[in-house]
Design a protein around this motif. Sequence first.
Motif, PDB file in Angstrom:
ATOM      1  N   CYS A   1       0.800  -1.158   0.231  1.00  0.00           N
ATOM      2  CA  CYS A   1      -0.643   0.123  -0.054  1.00  0.00           C
ATOM      3  C   CYS A   1       1.034   1.282  -0.196  1.00  0.00           C
ATOM      4  O   CYS A   1       0.248   2.141  -0.779  1.00  0.00           O
ATOM      5  N   HIS A   2       1.548   1.242   0.541  1.00  0.00           N
ATOM      6  CA  HIS A   2       3.317   2.226   0.943  1.00  0.00           C
ATOM      7  C   HIS A   2       2.942   2.644  -0.756  1.00  0.00           C
ATOM      8  O   HIS A   2       3.616   3.437  -0.924  1.00  0.00           O
ATOM      9  N   HIS A   3       4.318   1.291  -1.407  1.00  0.00           N
ATOM     10  CA  HIS A   3       4.529   1.676  -2.299  1.00  0.00           C
ATOM     11  C   HIS A   3       3.597   2.794  -3.319  1.00  0.00           C
ATOM     12  O   HIS A   3       3.934   2.670  -4.728  1.00  0.00           O
ATOM     13  N   PHE A   4       2.648   1.569  -3.849  1.00  0.00           N
ATOM     14  CA  PHE A   4       1.365   1.944  -4.493  1.00  0.00           C
ATOM     15  C   PHE A   4       0.767   3.298  -3.879  1.00  0.00           C
ATOM     16  O   PHE A   4       0.180   3.547  -4.705  1.00  0.00           O
ATOM     17  N   ARG A   5       0.986   3.664  -2.769  1.00  0.00           N
ATOM     18  CA  ARG A   5       0.758   5.320  -2.541  1.00  0.00           C
ATOM     19  C   ARG A   5      -0.362   5.347  -2.252  1.00  0.00           C
ATOM     20  O   ARG A   5      -1.562   6.686  -2.454  1.00  0.00           O
ATOM     21  N   TYR A   6      -1.274   4.432  -1.517  1.00  0.00           N
ATOM     22  CA  TYR A   6      -2.897   4.354  -1.261  1.00  0.00           C
ATOM     23  C   TYR A   6      -3.395   5.121   0.077  1.00  0.00           C
ATOM     24  O   TYR A   6      -2.034   5.949   1.360  1.00  0.00           O
ATOM     25  N   GLY A   7      -3.945   6.498  -0.235  1.00  0.00           N
ATOM     26  CA  GLY A   7      -4.248   7.015   1.165  1.00  0.00           C
ATOM     27  C   GLY A   7      -4.632   6.109   2.223  1.00  0.00           C
ATOM     28  O   GLY A   7      -4.900   4.703   2.367  1.00  0.00           O
ATOM     29  N   ALA A   8      -5.364   6.855   3.287  1.00  0.00           N
ATOM     30  CA  ALA A   8      -4.724   6.791   4.709  1.00  0.00           C
ATOM     31  C   ALA A   8      -6.206   5.711   4.812  1.00  0.00           C
ATOM     32  O   ALA A   8      -6.541   4.670   5.211  1.00  0.00           O
TER      33      ALA A   8
END
Length: 423
Positions: free
Chosen positions: A403-410
């Motif tokens: 999720c961090h790699h794909f820059r997903y929101g909180a």
Amino acid sequence: MARQREEYGKLFEGDFGLSALAGGIAASPEPLDEDGVLRLAVEVAADGDGEGAVELGLDLARLLETDLPDEILDTVWTAVTGDDRRPTATGADTRDRLSRLATRYPVPPGTGAPGPGRETESRADVIAEVRASDLGHAAAESASVTDEPDAALPTALTTIVDHTDEGLGLRLLLRALKTRRVLVAKERYDRLTALGKRLGYPGPLVYDGLRVAWLPIDPTRRDGEGDFGLSELTSWFSWEWTEHTARDRLRAAVAAEDAAATPGSAAALMLVDSHRLLESPLSDDTIATLWHGATGGVHDPGRLGLSPRDWLGTVAEACRAHLAEVAPGHRHTTPPVDTVHRDAVLREVREAASTLGDAPTAAVEDVVTRVDPDLGYRLLLRLLTVRAAPLTEERYARHLALCHHFRYGAEHVAEAVELLRHR
């Protein structure tokens, strides 16, 4: 007892209290007399099943019982209500007007005494936003605009934050920005939104009526907090809906913007996903399996007489129609596929095979390997959410890294990963 901040979002859908009253006065096409203001106050007080009266009383007490100079009250009230942009004022002194209003909305016993609170990070941040905001000019369309900035309003708002409450200060700052039609940079909008969340305010309190200098739509940017694209669209069809038809539901989903993103972004991201699948070598059966699984089996485009690709074409058409309306200058482009973590995504797909079943697992693998690992991963998260599949601590950590790699929101991470960790 003073109200807990998390209660605001439950009680109110937007602005409340004195700032909401000021917004109603500013929206009036003509200056209101005292009776007109009282009628508006009744509406504000009735909000939140009557809790609006409590907030209105608290706001008035904070301003009137903390020895603020008259010129501070005059400066802020005329700015937030738009009286400084009108050819005539109401003719009454600000303190007198607010005092008469306060007699109608006293602070209930035990609600909490008004006055300056302790120094907090939020208080300092609100003051920083007051000082950074271009409040020295009235609205551009007003005949009373001058080229000389006026420091009186920022100074007055800072005094209110220092001597009363940072929440009231933030709401009055936002109301001044809206009334004066100040154009707010995206970075400042993000900070104001974060402050609103920190204080427990509903999102519309910040963004309704605020002019934002939005960045151009960019499908590679991750501004929103929640899921997006086709994976988000499937969630709209995973339960019974109130719209008359599936196409009505589709139009509502396409137009549902994330408050943090440039208007039209939701449609642009959905259009990218739709094009990727439409132009892919995936079979209709594979696309049908994905849609059926991600919607929990609730929606079948076949009932509309549409093949899976016909349905994707309908989605793409709805996206283009919305973009033509809200962002006519946008031109669709399909960003390059990010393949860096393809193997890591495939590992998670295969780890979930016992939960998903053979057909859905194979379908998601096809998306990851032949279309787009990002889209495949979002569909995987969606399928896991539908199945309410619990995650081990090890798998949870790997999902967080993806999720961090794909820059997903909180919000996306919380709904797709955090909830599964605690099952």
